[in-house]
Design a protein around this motif. Structure first.
Motif, PDB file in Angstrom:
ATOM      1  N   ASN A 124       0.864  -1.184   0.000  1.00  0.00           N
ATOM      2  CA  ASN A 124       0.000   0.000   0.000  1.00  0.00           C
ATOM      3  C   ASN A 124       0.905   1.240   0.000  1.00  0.00           C
ATOM      4  O   ASN A 124       2.139   1.105   0.060  1.00  0.00           O
ATOM      5  N   PRO A 125       0.343   2.445  -0.087  1.00  0.00           N
ATOM      6  CA  PRO A 125       1.211   3.630  -0.160  1.00  0.00           C
ATOM      7  C   PRO A 125       2.174   3.726   1.023  1.00  0.00           C
ATOM      8  O   PRO A 125       3.323   4.146   0.871  1.00  0.00           O
ATOM      9  N   LYS A 126       1.717   3.298   2.230  1.00  0.00           N
ATOM     10  CA  LYS A 126       2.597   3.418   3.399  1.00  0.00           C
ATOM     11  C   LYS A 126       3.797   2.465   3.299  1.00  0.00           C
ATOM     12  O   LYS A 126       4.934   2.850   3.604  1.00  0.00           O
ATOM     13  N   SER A 127       3.562   1.239   2.886  1.00  0.00           N
ATOM     14  CA  SER A 127       4.697   0.300   2.776  1.00  0.00           C
ATOM     15  C   SER A 127       5.586   0.675   1.597  1.00  0.00           C
ATOM     16  O   SER A 127       6.808   0.462   1.645  1.00  0.00           O
ATOM     17  N   LEU A 128       5.009   1.243   0.551  1.00  0.00           N
ATOM     18  CA  LEU A 128       5.845   1.687  -0.574  1.00  0.00           C
ATOM     19  C   LEU A 128       6.712   2.870  -0.162  1.00  0.00           C
ATOM     20  O   LEU A 128       7.877   2.974  -0.573  1.00  0.00           O
ATOM     21  N   ALA A 129       6.179   3.746   0.685  1.00  0.00           N
ATOM     22  CA  ALA A 129       6.992   4.866   1.188  1.00  0.00           C
ATOM     23  C   ALA A 129       8.115   4.326   2.067  1.00  0.00           C
ATOM     24  O   ALA A 129       9.262   4.784   1.987  1.00  0.00           O
ATOM     25  N   ALA A 130       7.798   3.327   2.902  1.00  0.00           N
ATOM     26  CA  ALA A 130       8.832   2.720   3.748  1.00  0.00           C
ATOM     27  C   ALA A 130       9.914   2.080   2.878  1.00  0.00           C
ATOM     28  O   ALA A 130      11.102   2.084   3.231  1.00  0.00           O
ATOM     29  N   ALA A 131       9.518   1.536   1.741  1.00  0.00           N
ATOM     30  CA  ALA A 131      10.484   0.887   0.841  1.00  0.00           C
ATOM     31  C   ALA A 131      11.515   1.892   0.319  1.00  0.00           C
ATOM     32  O   ALA A 131      12.668   1.542   0.108  1.00  0.00           O
ATOM     33  N   GLU A 132      11.091   3.126   0.142  1.00  0.00           N
ATOM     34  CA  GLU A 132      12.024   4.159  -0.349  1.00  0.00           C
ATOM     35  C   GLU A 132      13.130   4.411   0.672  1.00  0.00           C
ATOM     36  O   GLU A 132      14.247   4.777   0.313  1.00  0.00           O
ATOM     37  N   ALA A 133      12.797   4.230   1.954  1.00  0.00           N
ATOM     38  CA  ALA A 133      13.759   4.544   3.012  1.00  0.00           C
ATOM     39  C   ALA A 133      14.471   3.300   3.539  1.00  0.00           C
ATOM     40  O   ALA A 133      15.325   3.392   4.415  1.00  0.00           O
ATOM     41  N   SER A 134      14.128   2.124   3.014  1.00  0.00           N
ATOM     42  CA  SER A 134      14.696   0.881   3.538  1.00  0.00           C
ATOM     43  C   SER A 134      16.207   0.817   3.357  1.00  0.00           C
ATOM     44  O   SER A 134      16.729   1.155   2.297  1.00  0.00           O
ATOM     45  N   GLY A 135      16.899   0.344   4.412  1.00  0.00           N
ATOM     46  CA  GLY A 135      18.352   0.240   4.344  1.00  0.00           C
ATOM     47  C   GLY A 135      18.849  -1.156   4.007  1.00  0.00           C
ATOM     48  O   GLY A 135      20.049  -1.407   3.988  1.00  0.00           O
ATOM     49  N   PHE A 136      17.932  -2.110   3.800  1.00  0.00           N
ATOM     50  CA  PHE A 136      18.372  -3.467   3.444  1.00  0.00           C
ATOM     51  C   PHE A 136      18.862  -3.518   2.008  1.00  0.00           C
ATOM     52  O   PHE A 136      18.252  -2.936   1.114  1.00  0.00           O
ATOM     53  N   ARG A 137      19.955  -4.253   1.789  1.00  0.00           N
ATOM     54  CA  ARG A 137      20.363  -4.536   0.421  1.00  0.00           C
ATOM     55  C   ARG A 137      19.527  -5.683  -0.098  1.00  0.00           C
ATOM     56  O   ARG A 137      19.275  -6.643   0.615  1.00  0.00           O
ATOM     57  N   LYS A 138      19.091  -5.598  -1.322  1.00  0.00           N
ATOM     58  CA  LYS A 138      18.358  -6.697  -1.952  1.00  0.00           C
ATOM     59  C   LYS A 138      18.360  -6.443  -3.438  1.00  0.00           C
ATOM     60  O   LYS A 138      18.600  -5.305  -3.891  1.00  0.00           O
ATOM     61  N   SER A 139      18.060  -7.474  -4.180  1.00  0.00           N
ATOM     62  CA  SER A 139      17.977  -7.305  -5.628  1.00  0.00           C
ATOM     63  C   SER A 139      16.783  -8.082  -6.163  1.00  0.00           C
ATOM     64  O   SER A 139      15.832  -7.505  -6.672  1.00  0.00           O
ATOM     65  N   TYR A 140      16.822  -9.425  -5.986  1.00  0.00           N
ATOM     66  CA  TYR A 140      15.727 -10.274  -6.485  1.00  0.00           C
ATOM     67  C   TYR A 140      14.384  -9.821  -5.911  1.00  0.00           C
ATOM     68  O   TYR A 140      13.365  -9.840  -6.595  1.00  0.00           O
ATOM     69  N   TRP A 141      14.390  -9.450  -4.629  1.00  0.00           N
ATOM     70  CA  TRP A 141      13.126  -9.146  -3.939  1.00  0.00           C
ATOM     71  C   TRP A 141      12.666  -7.698  -4.077  1.00  0.00           C
ATOM     72  O   TRP A 141      11.636  -7.344  -3.540  1.00  0.00           O
ATOM     73  N   ARG A 142      13.462  -6.858  -4.739  1.00  0.00           N
ATOM     74  CA  ARG A 142      13.103  -5.434  -4.784  1.00  0.00           C
ATOM     75  C   ARG A 142      11.749  -5.206  -5.457  1.00  0.00           C
ATOM     76  O   ARG A 142      11.523  -5.627  -6.584  1.00  0.00           O
ATOM     77  N   TRP A 143      10.875  -4.534  -4.714  1.00  0.00           N
ATOM     78  CA  TRP A 143       9.556  -4.224  -5.277  1.00  0.00           C
ATOM     79  C   TRP A 143       9.649  -3.243  -6.451  1.00  0.00           C
ATOM     80  O   TRP A 143       8.868  -3.324  -7.387  1.00  0.00           O
ATOM     81  N   ALA A 144      10.583  -2.274  -6.367  1.00  0.00           N
ATOM     82  CA  ALA A 144      10.579  -1.164  -7.324  1.00  0.00           C
ATOM     83  C   ALA A 144      10.607  -1.647  -8.773  1.00  0.00           C
ATOM     84  O   ALA A 144       9.780  -1.247  -9.595  1.00  0.00           O
ATOM     85  N   GLU A 145      11.549  -2.576  -9.077  1.00  0.00           N
ATOM     86  CA  GLU A 145      11.648  -3.066 -10.453  1.00  0.00           C
ATOM     87  C   GLU A 145      10.399  -3.848 -10.851  1.00  0.00           C
ATOM     88  O   GLU A 145       9.933  -3.774 -11.986  1.00  0.00           O
TER      89      GLU A 145
END
Ligand SMILES: *Cc1c(COP(=O)(O)O)cnc(C)c1O
Length: 391
Positions: A212-233
């Motif tokens: 939802n918009p709140k979790s997507l906003a949190a995703a912008e600030a997330s400090g975890f490294r990830k690639s396969y799991w990245r929502w953005a792509e």
């Protein structure tokens, strides 16, 4: 090995029996996942799945088991060292907690007895005491598949609201989605995790995170490294019906069919059907003189029933008797309840006779196992089913 005639009864609480319509829908050539035909399939399932989560926001589909979605939910929204509030409702809650610990998150655990659901009072008290807002997420399992206990997610949301706490709410619906009513938007859930192989009637291999918009906003600030799991792509490719890497194309054909089937039957009807089969099963269990593991009536699961074996009798020995004699798989006790309970799955593609066959197998198994007083369960279930005909 000799041929076993008749069909195997797969009555574990997931993976569930895959209906013929879904099997046939998947029996197609795999197509170019970057070609125009794929986009149509992609857009169709990405739109259709929202209805099952009751959300207007995107649902990310990963080629993964449900465990992948657990990880995706955490690594997209949080940072290493963040504090997460979790509830010890059973083995799946415990596994999600271990996964979070492995990622380097700090867990604030509300202990539980595994026979009741989420302690919503603690869901208010701990956030209230957390004036500095160090808790970044509250995680709950909607239906504990190890115990047959459901938790009231709306009550968890209300508890967090009462504490005026800004943490994200994340919920595991792997064994409740498309079995019991669930409302991602209305209940204010920020990330809902699910999987393909239980209520959705598909083989294992797809997992979901509704955002939802709140979790997507949190995703912008997330400090975890990830690639396969990245929502953005994922989300940007999904806009046109595509995926950033090869999707599980044939499982998506199956998903399209499963969504059609759920919509034809009607979600409310699907939930009522599951509830009715849960009640019939519990009546059988009581008639057998056995104890339901779930200690709270308001929290009975519609997806499965966990049954406590009498003292001194091993539930796995009993399951072996049923498998060897009747070719039926029942769920084992997991973690703390290993050997103490067995689980009857009544979720997914199911009707009265599927349940009838299942309960006959359990009742005959109990007789062979020497629990001679255990009769009458099938009769009790039949009385209930005939007295509550649907459609
Ligand atoms: C089945 C299940 C899982 C694990 O899913 P996998 O697909 O095996 O990774 C997690 N949570 C719950 C509640 C489940 O029922």
């Amino acid at each position: 090995m000799t041929y076993k005639s008749g069909r195997h009864f797969l009555q574990i609480p997931g993976p569930t029996n895959v209906p013929e319509r879904v099997l046939l829908a998947m029996a197609r050539p795999t197509i170019d996942h970057r070609g125009p035909d794929f986009a149509e399939l992609g857009l169709s399932v990405l739109a259709g799945i929202k209805g099952v989560f009751k959300t207007e926001h995107p649902v990310v589909i990963f080629p993964a088991s449900g465990t992948g979605a657990w990880e995706a939910a955490l690594v997209n929204t949080l940072s290493p060292g963040d504090k997460v509030l979790m509830f010890e409702t059973g083995q799946f809650a415990t596994l999600w907690k271990s996964l979070a610990e492995n990622l380097g998150l700090e867990i604030d655990l509300v202990p539980g007895d595994w026979r009741t659901g989420v302690d919503a009072a603690a869901g208010e008290d701990r956030p209230t005491a957390d004036a500095g807002h160090t808790i970044k997420a509250v995680c709950a399992v909607h239906n504990e598949t190890s115990t047959g206990v459901t938790s009231d997610i709306a009550a968890v949301r209300a508890a967090m609201d009462a504490a005026s706490h800004p943490a994200l709410l994340m919920v595991d619906t792997i064994s409740s989605l498309a079995c019991m009513d669930y409302r991602h938007d209305e209940w204010g859930v920020d990330v809902t995790v699910s999987g393909s192989q239980k209520g959705l009637m598909l083989p294992p291999g797809l997992s979901f995170t509704a955002v939802n918009p709140k979790s997507l906003a949190a995703a912008e600030a997330s400090g975890f490294r990830k690639s396969y799991w990245r929502w953005a792509e994922m989300l940007s490719a999904n806009e046109k019906g595509f995926f950033p890497y090869t999707p599980a194309t044939n499982l998506l054909y199956g998903l399209k069919e499963a969504l059609d089937m759920l919509n034809e039957e009607g979600l409310d009807y699907v939930f009522a059907r599951h509830a009715r089969h849960g009640e019939a099963t519990r009546r059988a269990v009581r008639a057998w003189g056995l104890e339901l593991w779930c200690a709270n009536e308001a929290e009975y699961s519609s997806s499965l029933t966990a049954v406590l074996m009498p003292d001194g009798r091993d539930a796995d020995d009993f399951r072996k008797v049923v498998l060897d004699n009747f070719d039926m798989s029942l769920g084992s006790g997991l973690g703390r309840v290993a050997g103490k309970v067995f689980r009857i799955g009544h979720l997914g593609d199911f009707n009265d006779l599927t349940l009838g066959g299942t309960l006959v197998g359990v009742e005959m198994g109990l007789r062979l196992f020497g629990l001679d007083n255990a009769g009458g369960g099938v009769d009790a279930a039949m009385d209930y089913l005939t007295g509550t005909r649907m459609r």
